[in-house]
Motif scaffolding. Structure first.
Motif, PDB file in Angstrom:
ATOM      1  N   PRO A  53    -110.325  45.389  44.371  1.00 30.73           N
ATOM      2  CA  PRO A  53    -110.840  44.095  44.824  1.00 30.73           C
ATOM      3  C   PRO A  53    -111.655  43.336  43.785  1.00 30.73           C
ATOM      4  N   HIS A  54    -112.165  44.031  42.747  1.00 31.38           N
ATOM      5  CA  HIS A  54    -113.081  43.389  41.812  1.00 31.38           C
ATOM      6  C   HIS A  54    -112.481  43.173  40.428  1.00 31.38           C
ATOM      7  N   ARG A  55    -112.783  42.041  39.835  1.00 35.04           N
ATOM      8  CA  ARG A  55    -112.403  41.743  38.451  1.00 35.04           C
ATOM      9  C   ARG A  55    -113.165  42.678  37.519  1.00 35.04           C
ATOM     10  N   HIS A  56    -112.508  43.099  36.456  1.00 38.17           N
ATOM     11  CA  HIS A  56    -113.045  43.986  35.426  1.00 38.17           C
ATOM     12  C   HIS A  56    -113.348  45.386  35.949  1.00 38.17           C
ATOM     13  N   THR A  57    -112.544  45.827  36.913  1.00 32.33           N
ATOM     14  CA  THR A  57    -112.569  47.237  37.319  1.00 32.33           C
ATOM     15  C   THR A  57    -111.767  48.013  36.290  1.00 32.33           C
ATOM     16  N   LEU A  58    -112.341  49.102  35.793  1.00 33.94           N
ATOM     17  CA  LEU A  58    -111.642  49.939  34.830  1.00 33.94           C
ATOM     18  C   LEU A  58    -111.264  51.260  35.504  1.00 33.94           C
ATOM     19  N   ARG A  59    -110.004  51.636  35.369  1.00 34.36           N
ATOM     20  CA  ARG A  59    -109.512  52.941  35.830  1.00 34.36           C
ATOM     21  C   ARG A  59    -108.892  53.633  34.634  1.00 34.36           C
ATOM     22  N   GLY A  60    -109.327  54.858  34.386  1.00 32.87           N
ATOM     23  CA  GLY A  60    -108.737  55.632  33.300  1.00 32.87           C
ATOM     24  C   GLY A  60    -109.769  56.023  32.269  1.00 32.87           C
ATOM     25  N   LEU A  61    -109.284  56.656  31.321  1.00 31.97           N
ATOM     26  CA  LEU A  61    -107.917  56.931  30.875  1.00 31.97           C
ATOM     27  C   LEU A  61    -107.484  58.274  31.446  1.00 31.97           C
ATOM     28  N   HIS A  62    -106.431  58.299  32.237  1.00 32.51           N
ATOM     29  CA  HIS A  62    -105.995  59.478  32.975  1.00 32.51           C
ATOM     30  C   HIS A  62    -104.694  60.055  32.432  1.00 32.51           C
ATOM     31  N   GLY A 116     -97.815  63.226  28.072  1.00 34.31           N
ATOM     32  CA  GLY A 116     -98.646  63.324  26.880  1.00 34.31           C
ATOM     33  C   GLY A 116     -99.370  62.047  26.518  1.00 34.31           C
ATOM     34  N   ILE A 117     -99.266  61.052  27.369  1.00 31.41           N
ATOM     35  CA  ILE A 117     -99.897  59.759  27.122  1.00 31.41           C
ATOM     36  C   ILE A 117    -100.956  59.521  28.202  1.00 31.41           C
ATOM     37  N   ALA A 118    -102.178  59.194  27.775  1.00 28.33           N
ATOM     38  CA  ALA A 118    -103.229  58.828  28.732  1.00 28.33           C
ATOM     39  C   ALA A 118    -103.037  57.363  29.108  1.00 28.33           C
ATOM     40  N   HIS A 119    -103.381  57.042  30.340  1.00 27.00           N
ATOM     41  CA  HIS A 119    -103.165  55.684  30.855  1.00 27.00           C
ATOM     42  C   HIS A 119    -104.426  55.172  31.538  1.00 27.00           C
ATOM     43  N   GLY A 120    -104.667  53.890  31.364  1.00 29.33           N
ATOM     44  CA  GLY A 120    -105.756  53.236  32.070  1.00 29.33           C
ATOM     45  C   GLY A 120    -105.544  51.744  32.086  1.00 29.33           C
ATOM     46  N   PHE A 121    -106.347  51.053  32.875  1.00 27.79           N
ATOM     47  CA  PHE A 121    -106.242  49.592  32.914  1.00 27.79           C
ATOM     48  C   PHE A 121    -107.575  48.978  33.286  1.00 27.79           C
ATOM     49  N   LEU A 122    -107.703  47.715  32.917  1.00 28.90           N
ATOM     50  CA  LEU A 122    -108.840  46.886  33.282  1.00 28.90           C
ATOM     51  C   LEU A 122    -108.291  45.695  34.049  1.00 28.90           C
ATOM     52  N   THR A 123    -108.781  45.482  35.266  1.00 29.91           N
ATOM     53  CA  THR A 123    -108.309  44.333  36.034  1.00 29.91           C
ATOM     54  C   THR A 123    -108.850  43.048  35.414  1.00 29.91           C
ATOM     55  N   LEU A 124    -108.010  42.043  35.376  1.00 29.98           N
ATOM     56  CA  LEU A 124    -108.385  40.751  34.808  1.00 29.98           C
ATOM     57  C   LEU A 124    -108.618  39.701  35.890  1.00 29.98           C
ATOM     58  N   GLU A 125    -108.296  40.057  37.128  1.00 26.72           N
ATOM     59  CA  GLU A 125    -108.495  39.171  38.272  1.00 26.72           C
ATOM     60  C   GLU A 125    -108.966  40.010  39.448  1.00 26.72           C
TER      61      GLU A 125
END
Length: 175
Positions: A53-62, A116-125
């Motif tokens: 729900p929030h802008r600039h939520t960061l999930r990861g790096l998983h 073998g790849i870590a993944h994450g994201f930052l919401t922009l909206e």
């Protein structure tokens, strides 16, 4: 679908090729035969959603280490993210390098992320939904991660996170 390799071996941008008319659009988002023809044998065992729900939520790096390692196809169905993949394969020539793509409901792009790849994201909206197709199915208790701001990676995030889980904030540096 169009498949565009990134500078990280195995990480591929997958672009839908929508058919548009007065009703809107229709696009194929995953087809095992097309993926196989592109050299990506991927048949998901699980589909999950991350609602943010929030802008600039960061999930990861998983990531999930072997023998529970996963492949993922990550796509945004509402909103926009800065999506990041980090190579954690010590034998890889791109070990510790990262690549990113802006995924949005508008651009219909996905990022394919191999084992073998870590993944994450930052919401922009605000109100951003991220859908994951995963193979094999996620194994609770087998997940791992690395810090989003680890200097060994030097990821250039477009903004500082406003919201991050205590678990994600507590991951150790990979260096």
């Amino acid at each position: 679908m169009r498949f565009t390799p990134t500078e990280i071996a195995g990480v591929v941008r997958v672009e839908a090729e929508p058919h548009r008319d007065d009703r809107g659009l229709f696009a194929r988002l995953h087809c095992p035969e097309e993926f196989a023809a592109a050299g990506i044998p991927f048949e998901p065992a699980q589909t999950s959603i991350s609602r943010n729900p929030h802008r600039h939520t960061l999930r990861g790096l998983h990531f999930q280490p072997a023998p529970y390692a996963e492949t993922k196809l990550v796509r945004v169905t509402q909103g926009r993210v800065f999506d990041v993949a980090v190579d954690l394969r010590p034998e890889s020539p791109t070990y510790r390098r990262w690549t990113a793509a802006e995924l949005s409901a508008e651009n219909l792009m996905a990022l394919f992320i191999p084992e073998g790849i870590a993944h994450g994201f930052l919401t922009l909206e605000p109100d951003t939904d991220v859908v994951y197709q995963i193979a094999p199915a996620f194994r609770p208790g087998r997940e791992a991660g690395v810090r989003w701001d680890d200097p060994a990676f030097g990821i250039q995030w477009p903004a500082a996170p406003a919201l991050i889980s205590p678990r994600d904030a507590a991951y150790a540096d990979h260096g």
